[in-house]
Write a protein that holds these residues in place. Sequence first.
Motif, mmCIF file in Angstrom:
data_model
loop_
_atom_site.group_PDB
_atom_site.id
_atom_site.type_symbol
_atom_site.label_atom_id
_atom_site.label_comp_id
_atom_site.label_asym_id
_atom_site.label_seq_id
_atom_site.Cartn_x
_atom_site.Cartn_y
_atom_site.Cartn_z
ATOM 1 N N ILE A 13 -8.564 15.385 -7.019
ATOM 2 C CA ILE A 13 -9.487 14.935 -5.971
ATOM 3 C C ILE A 13 -9.571 13.413 -5.895
ATOM 4 O O ILE A 13 -9.329 12.838 -4.827
ATOM 5 C CB ILE A 13 -10.873 15.587 -6.145
ATOM 6 C CG1 ILE A 13 -10.753 17.101 -5.963
ATOM 7 C CG2 ILE A 13 -11.890 14.995 -5.179
ATOM 8 C CD1 ILE A 13 -11.980 17.878 -6.362
ATOM 9 N N PRO A 14 -9.894 12.698 -6.986
ATOM 10 C CA PRO A 14 -9.972 11.235 -6.845
ATOM 11 C C PRO A 14 -8.617 10.589 -6.569
ATOM 12 O O PRO A 14 -8.533 9.613 -5.809
ATOM 13 C CB PRO A 14 -10.549 10.756 -8.180
ATOM 14 C CG PRO A 14 -10.412 11.884 -9.113
ATOM 15 C CD PRO A 14 -10.327 13.125 -8.311
ATOM 16 N N TYR A 15 -7.565 11.131 -7.172
ATOM 17 C CA TYR A 15 -6.243 10.579 -6.891
ATOM 18 C C TYR A 15 -5.853 10.832 -5.437
ATOM 19 O O TYR A 15 -5.258 9.975 -4.789
ATOM 20 C CB TYR A 15 -5.190 11.191 -7.816
ATOM 21 C CG TYR A 15 -5.195 10.612 -9.198
ATOM 22 C CD1 TYR A 15 -4.741 9.328 -9.443
ATOM 23 C CD2 TYR A 15 -5.638 11.356 -10.280
ATOM 24 C CE1 TYR A 15 -4.734 8.794 -10.706
ATOM 25 C CE2 TYR A 15 -5.636 10.837 -11.558
ATOM 26 C CZ TYR A 15 -5.176 9.553 -11.773
ATOM 27 O OH TYR A 15 -5.170 9.021 -13.025
ATOM 28 N N GLY A 16 -6.181 11.993 -4.913
ATOM 29 C CA GLY A 16 -5.882 12.308 -3.520
ATOM 30 C C GLY A 16 -6.631 11.386 -2.565
ATOM 31 O O GLY A 16 -6.062 10.922 -1.571
ATOM 32 N N VAL A 17 -7.888 11.109 -2.867
ATOM 33 C CA VAL A 17 -8.666 10.189 -2.029
ATOM 34 C C VAL A 17 -8.038 8.797 -2.060
ATOM 35 O O VAL A 17 -7.909 8.135 -1.021
ATOM 36 C CB VAL A 17 -10.144 10.159 -2.484
ATOM 37 C CG1 VAL A 17 -10.905 9.039 -1.812
ATOM 38 C CG2 VAL A 17 -10.805 11.488 -2.217
ATOM 39 N N GLY A 18 -7.632 8.359 -3.237
ATOM 40 C CA GLY A 18 -6.988 7.051 -3.351
ATOM 41 C C GLY A 18 -5.681 6.980 -2.585
ATOM 42 O O GLY A 18 -5.377 5.973 -1.938
ATOM 43 N N MET A 19 -4.897 8.056 -2.645
ATOM 44 C CA MET A 19 -3.639 8.085 -1.896
ATOM 45 C C MET A 19 -3.883 8.064 -0.395
ATOM 46 O O MET A 19 -3.176 7.379 0.340
ATOM 47 C CB MET A 19 -2.816 9.320 -2.280
ATOM 48 C CG MET A 19 -2.132 9.193 -3.609
ATOM 49 S SD MET A 19 -1.026 10.553 -3.961
ATOM 50 C CE MET A 19 -2.184 11.858 -4.305
ATOM 51 N N VAL A 71 -3.622 5.245 4.767
ATOM 52 C CA VAL A 71 -4.301 4.776 5.981
ATOM 53 C C VAL A 71 -4.187 3.260 6.101
ATOM 54 O O VAL A 71 -3.918 2.724 7.189
ATOM 55 C CB VAL A 71 -5.777 5.242 5.996
ATOM 56 C CG1 VAL A 71 -6.578 4.529 7.054
ATOM 57 C CG2 VAL A 71 -5.843 6.743 6.188
ATOM 58 N N LEU A 72 -4.368 2.550 4.991
ATOM 59 C CA LEU A 72 -4.233 1.100 5.032
ATOM 60 C C LEU A 72 -2.800 0.676 5.344
ATOM 61 O O LEU A 72 -2.573 -0.270 6.102
ATOM 62 C CB LEU A 72 -4.694 0.486 3.707
ATOM 63 C CG LEU A 72 -6.197 0.451 3.479
ATOM 64 C CD1 LEU A 72 -6.514 0.001 2.065
ATOM 65 C CD2 LEU A 72 -6.866 -0.461 4.484
ATOM 66 N N ALA A 73 -1.821 1.372 4.776
ATOM 67 C CA ALA A 73 -0.424 1.054 5.078
ATOM 68 C C ALA A 73 -0.130 1.296 6.551
ATOM 69 O O ALA A 73 0.562 0.495 7.198
ATOM 70 C CB ALA A 73 0.509 1.893 4.198
ATOM 71 N N TRP A 74 -0.655 2.375 7.111
ATOM 72 C CA TRP A 74 -0.456 2.668 8.528
ATOM 73 C C TRP A 74 -1.119 1.593 9.393
ATOM 74 O O TRP A 74 -0.533 1.136 10.381
ATOM 75 C CB TRP A 74 -1.029 4.043 8.847
ATOM 76 C CG TRP A 74 -0.966 4.402 10.291
ATOM 77 C CD1 TRP A 74 0.118 4.833 10.987
ATOM 78 C CD2 TRP A 74 -2.053 4.346 11.226
ATOM 79 N NE1 TRP A 74 -0.230 5.045 12.297
ATOM 80 C CE2 TRP A 74 -1.554 4.751 12.469
ATOM 81 C CE3 TRP A 74 -3.380 3.989 11.117
ATOM 82 C CZ2 TRP A 74 -2.357 4.811 13.598
ATOM 83 C CZ3 TRP A 74 -4.177 4.053 12.237
ATOM 84 C CH2 TRP A 74 -3.652 4.463 13.460
ATOM 85 N N PHE A 87 0.811 -1.214 0.000
ATOM 86 C CA PHE A 87 0.000 0.000 0.000
ATOM 87 C C PHE A 87 0.846 1.267 0.000
ATOM 88 O O PHE A 87 0.428 2.289 -0.546
ATOM 89 C CB PHE A 87 -0.996 -0.020 1.162
ATOM 90 C CG PHE A 87 -2.160 -0.920 0.901
ATOM 91 C CD1 PHE A 87 -3.113 -0.595 -0.031
ATOM 92 C CD2 PHE A 87 -2.285 -2.125 1.579
ATOM 93 C CE1 PHE A 87 -4.188 -1.427 -0.288
ATOM 94 C CE2 PHE A 87 -3.345 -2.967 1.328
ATOM 95 C CZ PHE A 87 -4.302 -2.628 0.391
ATOM 96 N N THR A 88 2.035 1.203 0.558
ATOM 97 C CA THR A 88 2.937 2.349 0.468
ATOM 98 C C THR A 88 3.374 2.560 -0.978
ATOM 99 O O THR A 88 3.394 3.690 -1.480
ATOM 100 C CB THR A 88 4.170 2.127 1.366
ATOM 101 O OG1 THR A 88 3.726 1.905 2.706
ATOM 102 C CG2 THR A 88 5.092 3.315 1.322
ATOM 103 N N THR A 89 3.693 1.465 -1.651
ATOM 104 C CA THR A 89 4.087 1.557 -3.057
ATOM 105 C C THR A 89 2.929 2.048 -3.923
ATOM 106 O O THR A 89 3.132 2.871 -4.828
ATOM 107 C CB THR A 89 4.561 0.176 -3.557
ATOM 108 O OG1 THR A 89 5.613 -0.281 -2.710
ATOM 109 C CG2 THR A 89 5.038 0.240 -4.981
ATOM 110 N N LEU A 90 1.724 1.575 -3.646
ATOM 111 C CA LEU A 90 0.560 2.046 -4.396
ATOM 112 C C LEU A 90 0.313 3.536 -4.196
ATOM 113 O O LEU A 90 -0.052 4.239 -5.140
ATOM 114 C CB LEU A 90 -0.678 1.255 -3.995
ATOM 115 C CG LEU A 90 -0.815 -0.140 -4.580
ATOM 116 C CD1 LEU A 90 -2.036 -0.838 -3.999
ATOM 117 C CD2 LEU A 90 -0.893 -0.096 -6.080
ATOM 118 N N ALA A 91 0.519 4.036 -2.992
ATOM 119 C CA ALA A 91 0.336 5.464 -2.738
ATOM 120 C C ALA A 91 1.355 6.285 -3.520
ATOM 121 O O ALA A 91 1.019 7.326 -4.102
ATOM 122 C CB ALA A 91 0.454 5.760 -1.247
#
Length: 77
Positions: A54-60, A65-68, A11-15
């Motif tokens: 906006i959508p990219y920011g929400v995805g990041m 949050v999931l990585a944390w 999830f860190t890599t995806l962000a």
Amino acid sequence: MKKYKCLTYLFTTLAILLSNVMCVTVAYNYCTLQWCGQYKGCSAPADTAFLLCIPYGVGMIICVVLAWFFAKKHQKS
């Protein structure tokens, strides 16, 4: 467990990838809309390309949050 560590890295890599893709997409659309406005007569201003943040920011934010969450789970186990 090893599972939580892998999920944290995933999830860190995806962000990070979403951040890079967002920059490329917004820059391309901004340039396209700017050119279209000057030469073809489009009605949308070039600044509307920034709405893609906006959508990219929400995805990041979701990925961070999931990585944390998975990092905390990894520390507990």
